[in-house]
Design a protein around this motif. Structure first.
Motif, mmCIF file in Angstrom:
data_model
loop_
_atom_site.group_PDB
_atom_site.id
_atom_site.type_symbol
_atom_site.label_atom_id
_atom_site.label_comp_id
_atom_site.label_asym_id
_atom_site.label_seq_id
_atom_site.Cartn_x
_atom_site.Cartn_y
_atom_site.Cartn_z
ATOM 1 N N CYS A 184 -64.084 -102.395 3.540
ATOM 2 C CA CYS A 184 -64.119 -103.561 4.423
ATOM 3 C C CYS A 184 -64.476 -103.115 5.843
ATOM 4 O O CYS A 184 -64.273 -101.968 6.211
ATOM 5 N N CYS B 217 -62.936 -103.719 8.384
ATOM 6 C CA CYS B 217 -61.715 -103.403 9.136
ATOM 7 C C CYS B 217 -61.247 -101.980 8.862
ATOM 8 O O CYS B 217 -60.153 -101.601 9.286
ATOM 9 N N CYS C 191 -59.817 -108.912 1.189
ATOM 10 C CA CYS C 191 -59.346 -107.629 1.734
ATOM 11 C C CYS C 191 -57.833 -107.663 1.856
ATOM 12 O O CYS C 191 -57.258 -108.617 2.394
ATOM 13 N N CYS D 106 -57.115 -107.290 6.075
ATOM 14 C CA CYS D 106 -57.476 -108.285 7.093
ATOM 15 C C CYS D 106 -57.716 -109.678 6.507
ATOM 16 O O CYS D 106 -57.877 -110.644 7.247
HETATM 17 ZN ZN ZN Z 1 -60.537 -105.934 5.800
#
Ligand code: ZN
Length: 205
Positions: A7, A9, A43, A46
Protein backbone atom coordinates in the motif's frame (compact mmCIF):
# COMPACT_ATOMS: atom_id res chain seq x y z
CA UNK A 1 -2.82 -18.55 -3.35
CA UNK A 2 -1.34 -15.94 -1.04
CA UNK A 3 -0.34 -12.58 -2.48
CA UNK A 4 1.31 -9.59 -0.87
CA UNK A 5 -0.31 -6.22 -1.57
CA UNK A 6 1.87 -3.15 -0.98
CA UNK A 7 0.00 0.00 0.00
CA UNK A 8 1.04 3.64 -0.48
CA UNK A 9 1.04 3.99 3.32
CA UNK A 10 4.08 1.63 3.46
CA UNK A 11 2.01 -1.19 4.92
CA UNK A 12 2.12 -4.50 3.08
CA UNK A 13 -0.64 -6.98 3.76
CA UNK A 14 -1.24 -10.53 2.62
CA UNK A 15 -4.42 -11.79 0.98
CA UNK A 16 -5.47 -15.32 0.18
CA UNK A 17 -7.14 -15.52 -3.23
CA UNK A 18 -8.61 -18.48 -5.13
CA UNK A 19 -6.96 -19.58 -8.38
CA UNK A 20 -10.17 -21.20 -9.61
CA UNK A 21 -13.79 -20.45 -8.92
CA UNK A 22 -17.00 -22.18 -10.02
CA UNK A 23 -19.95 -19.85 -10.55
CA UNK A 24 -22.51 -22.66 -10.30
CA UNK A 25 -21.17 -23.78 -6.93
CA UNK A 26 -20.46 -20.24 -5.66
CA UNK A 27 -23.17 -18.07 -7.25
CA UNK A 28 -22.39 -15.14 -4.93
CA UNK A 29 -19.33 -14.55 -7.10
CA UNK A 30 -21.60 -13.68 -10.05
CA UNK A 31 -22.99 -10.67 -8.18
CA UNK A 32 -19.56 -9.74 -6.78
CA UNK A 33 -18.06 -9.74 -10.29
CA UNK A 34 -20.95 -7.75 -11.79
CA UNK A 35 -20.92 -5.13 -9.04
CA UNK A 36 -17.14 -4.70 -9.19
CA UNK A 37 -16.43 -5.78 -5.61
CA UNK A 38 -14.82 -9.09 -6.62
CA UNK A 39 -11.25 -9.25 -5.25
CA UNK A 40 -11.42 -5.82 -3.62
CA UNK A 41 -9.22 -5.58 -0.55
CA UNK A 42 -8.85 -3.00 2.19
CA UNK A 43 -5.45 -2.01 3.57
CA UNK A 44 -5.21 -3.29 7.13
CA UNK A 45 -3.43 -0.11 8.22
CA UNK A 46 -4.90 2.92 6.40
CA UNK A 47 -8.18 1.49 5.08
CA UNK A 48 -7.49 2.32 1.42
CA UNK A 49 -9.36 0.12 -1.06
CA UNK A 50 -7.21 -1.92 -3.46
CA UNK A 51 -8.47 -3.55 -6.65
CA UNK A 52 -5.58 -5.76 -7.78
CA UNK A 53 -6.00 -8.27 -10.59
CA UNK A 54 -4.68 -11.81 -10.19
CA UNK A 55 -4.77 -14.55 -12.81
CA UNK A 56 -7.75 -16.82 -12.31
CA UNK A 57 -9.83 -19.53 -13.93
CA UNK A 58 -13.59 -19.08 -13.80
CA UNK A 59 -15.63 -22.20 -14.45
CA UNK A 60 -19.32 -21.90 -15.29
CA UNK A 61 -20.43 -25.43 -16.23
CA UNK A 62 -24.10 -24.53 -16.72
CA UNK A 63 -22.98 -21.98 -19.37
CA UNK A 64 -20.54 -24.55 -20.77
CA UNK A 65 -17.56 -22.25 -20.39
CA UNK A 66 -14.29 -21.92 -18.54
CA UNK A 67 -12.74 -18.48 -18.64
CA UNK A 68 -9.04 -17.91 -18.36
CA UNK A 69 -8.70 -14.46 -16.75
CA UNK A 70 -5.42 -12.66 -17.50
CA UNK A 71 -4.65 -9.45 -15.57
CA UNK A 72 -4.85 -6.30 -17.69
CA UNK A 73 -1.17 -5.59 -16.95
CA UNK A 74 -0.25 -8.87 -18.68
CA UNK A 75 -2.29 -8.17 -21.85
CA UNK A 76 0.84 -8.28 -24.02
CA UNK A 77 1.80 -11.75 -22.77
CA UNK A 78 -1.34 -13.22 -24.32
CA UNK A 79 -0.32 -12.12 -27.82
CA UNK A 80 3.29 -13.17 -27.33
CA UNK A 81 2.68 -16.66 -26.00
CA UNK A 82 3.11 -19.50 -28.45
CA UNK A 83 1.41 -22.46 -26.85
CA UNK A 84 -2.27 -22.66 -26.12
CA UNK A 85 -2.59 -23.27 -22.39
CA UNK A 86 -5.89 -25.05 -22.82
CA UNK A 87 -7.79 -24.81 -26.07
CA UNK A 88 -11.11 -25.44 -24.34
CA UNK A 89 -10.88 -22.18 -22.38
CA UNK A 90 -11.99 -18.74 -23.43
CA UNK A 91 -9.73 -15.86 -22.49
CA UNK A 92 -10.72 -12.52 -20.98
CA UNK A 93 -8.17 -9.83 -20.09
CA UNK A 94 -8.76 -7.71 -17.00
CA UNK A 95 -11.59 -7.87 -14.49
CA UNK A 96 -13.83 -5.36 -16.35
CA UNK A 97 -13.85 -7.78 -19.33
CA UNK A 98 -14.61 -10.61 -16.90
CA UNK A 99 -17.60 -8.67 -15.55
CA UNK A 100 -18.81 -7.94 -19.08
CA UNK A 101 -18.57 -11.60 -20.14
CA UNK A 102 -20.33 -12.79 -16.97
CA UNK A 103 -23.13 -10.27 -17.69
CA UNK A 104 -23.43 -11.59 -21.26
CA UNK A 105 -23.50 -15.24 -20.22
CA UNK A 106 -25.92 -14.55 -17.40
CA UNK A 107 -28.39 -13.19 -20.01
CA UNK A 108 -27.56 -16.06 -22.42
CA UNK A 109 -26.27 -13.63 -25.05
CA UNK A 110 -23.69 -14.58 -27.66
CA UNK A 111 -20.46 -12.62 -27.04
CA UNK A 112 -19.59 -12.43 -30.77
CA UNK A 113 -22.79 -10.49 -31.46
CA UNK A 114 -22.21 -8.18 -28.47
CA UNK A 115 -18.63 -7.41 -29.47
CA UNK A 116 -19.82 -6.61 -33.00
CA UNK A 117 -22.46 -4.20 -31.65
CA UNK A 118 -19.79 -2.59 -29.47
CA UNK A 119 -17.70 -2.15 -32.60
CA UNK A 120 -20.56 -0.43 -34.46
CA UNK A 121 -21.23 1.85 -31.46
CA UNK A 122 -17.54 2.68 -31.13
CA UNK A 123 -17.15 3.56 -34.82
CA UNK A 124 -20.14 5.90 -34.51
CA UNK A 125 -18.85 7.51 -31.30
CA UNK A 126 -15.38 7.96 -32.83
CA UNK A 127 -16.90 9.80 -35.80
CA UNK A 128 -18.73 12.18 -33.45
CA UNK A 129 -15.89 12.57 -30.92
CA UNK A 130 -12.68 11.96 -32.88
CA UNK A 131 -10.50 13.56 -30.19
CA UNK A 132 -11.67 11.41 -27.30
CA UNK A 133 -10.45 8.03 -26.11
CA UNK A 134 -13.72 6.14 -26.07
CA UNK A 135 -14.57 2.64 -24.87
CA UNK A 136 -17.86 0.75 -25.01
CA UNK A 137 -19.01 -1.85 -22.48
CA UNK A 138 -22.01 -4.17 -22.46
CA UNK A 139 -23.88 -3.74 -19.21
CA UNK A 140 -27.04 -5.85 -19.13
CA UNK A 141 -30.19 -6.87 -20.93
CA UNK A 142 -33.50 -5.72 -19.57
CA UNK A 143 -36.78 -6.26 -21.32
CA UNK A 144 -36.49 -5.47 -25.01
CA UNK A 145 -33.22 -3.62 -24.91
CA UNK A 146 -29.53 -4.13 -24.29
CA UNK A 147 -27.72 -1.48 -22.30
CA UNK A 148 -24.21 -0.37 -23.21
CA UNK A 149 -22.05 2.15 -21.39
CA UNK A 150 -19.84 4.52 -23.35
CA UNK A 151 -16.84 5.84 -21.43
CA UNK A 152 -14.65 8.77 -22.43
CA UNK A 153 -17.04 11.17 -24.18
CA UNK A 154 -16.91 13.44 -21.14
CA UNK A 155 -14.53 13.06 -18.25
CA UNK A 156 -15.98 11.08 -15.32
CA UNK A 157 -19.27 10.62 -17.13
CA UNK A 158 -20.77 7.50 -18.63
CA UNK A 159 -23.18 7.71 -21.54
CA UNK A 160 -25.89 5.05 -21.50
CA UNK A 161 -26.89 3.63 -24.88
CA UNK A 162 -29.90 1.35 -25.25
CA UNK A 163 -29.89 -0.97 -28.23
CA UNK A 164 -33.10 -2.75 -29.25
CA UNK A 165 -33.01 -6.53 -28.82
CA UNK A 166 -34.04 -6.77 -32.50
CA UNK A 167 -30.68 -5.27 -33.53
CA UNK A 168 -28.92 -7.87 -31.39
CA UNK A 169 -30.95 -10.65 -33.07
CA UNK A 170 -30.10 -9.27 -36.52
CA UNK A 171 -26.40 -9.07 -35.62
CA UNK A 172 -26.50 -12.63 -34.29
CA UNK A 173 -28.10 -13.85 -37.52
CA UNK A 174 -25.42 -12.02 -39.54
CA UNK A 175 -22.71 -13.62 -37.43
CA UNK A 176 -24.10 -17.12 -37.86
CA UNK A 177 -24.42 -16.59 -41.61
CA UNK A 178 -21.02 -14.96 -42.15
CA UNK A 179 -18.75 -15.68 -39.17
CA UNK A 180 -15.60 -14.85 -41.16
CA UNK A 181 -16.69 -11.46 -42.52
CA UNK A 182 -15.72 -8.29 -40.70
CA UNK A 183 -16.13 -7.27 -38.02
CA UNK A 184 -16.81 -10.86 -36.85
CA UNK A 185 -13.70 -12.31 -38.50
CA UNK A 186 -11.41 -9.80 -36.75
CA UNK A 187 -12.91 -10.09 -33.28
CA UNK A 188 -11.15 -13.31 -32.27
CA UNK A 189 -7.47 -14.14 -31.80
CA UNK A 190 -7.16 -17.77 -30.71
CA UNK A 191 -9.05 -18.11 -27.39
CA UNK A 192 -9.57 -14.36 -27.00
CA UNK A 193 -12.75 -12.80 -28.34
CA UNK A 194 -12.79 -9.02 -27.97
CA UNK A 195 -13.17 -5.75 -29.81
CA UNK A 196 -9.67 -5.13 -28.38
CA UNK A 197 -8.27 -7.44 -31.05
CA UNK A 198 -9.33 -4.86 -33.66
CA UNK A 199 -8.21 -1.86 -31.58
CA UNK A 200 -4.86 -3.21 -30.34
CA UNK A 201 -1.72 -1.23 -31.15
CA UNK A 202 0.68 -2.48 -33.80
CA UNK A 203 3.20 -3.77 -31.25
CA UNK A 204 0.63 -6.36 -30.14
CA UNK A 205 -0.07 -7.60 -33.68
ZN1 ZN B 1 -2.50 1.46 3.46
Amino acid sequence: MRHKIPCFCDNTFTVDVPEEINLDEQPQYVEDILSGIFMNFTCTSCGKKHKPEFPLTVHWPSKRVSLEVIPELERGSFYRRKEEEDAVKETVIGYPELAERVAALKSDLVPEALEAIKYYLLVKADETYPEEDISVWFQNKSGDSLEFHIHGIKQDEVAVMKVPAALYEKTLTDFKKNPKTDPFGSLRVKTYLSIQNILRPDELK
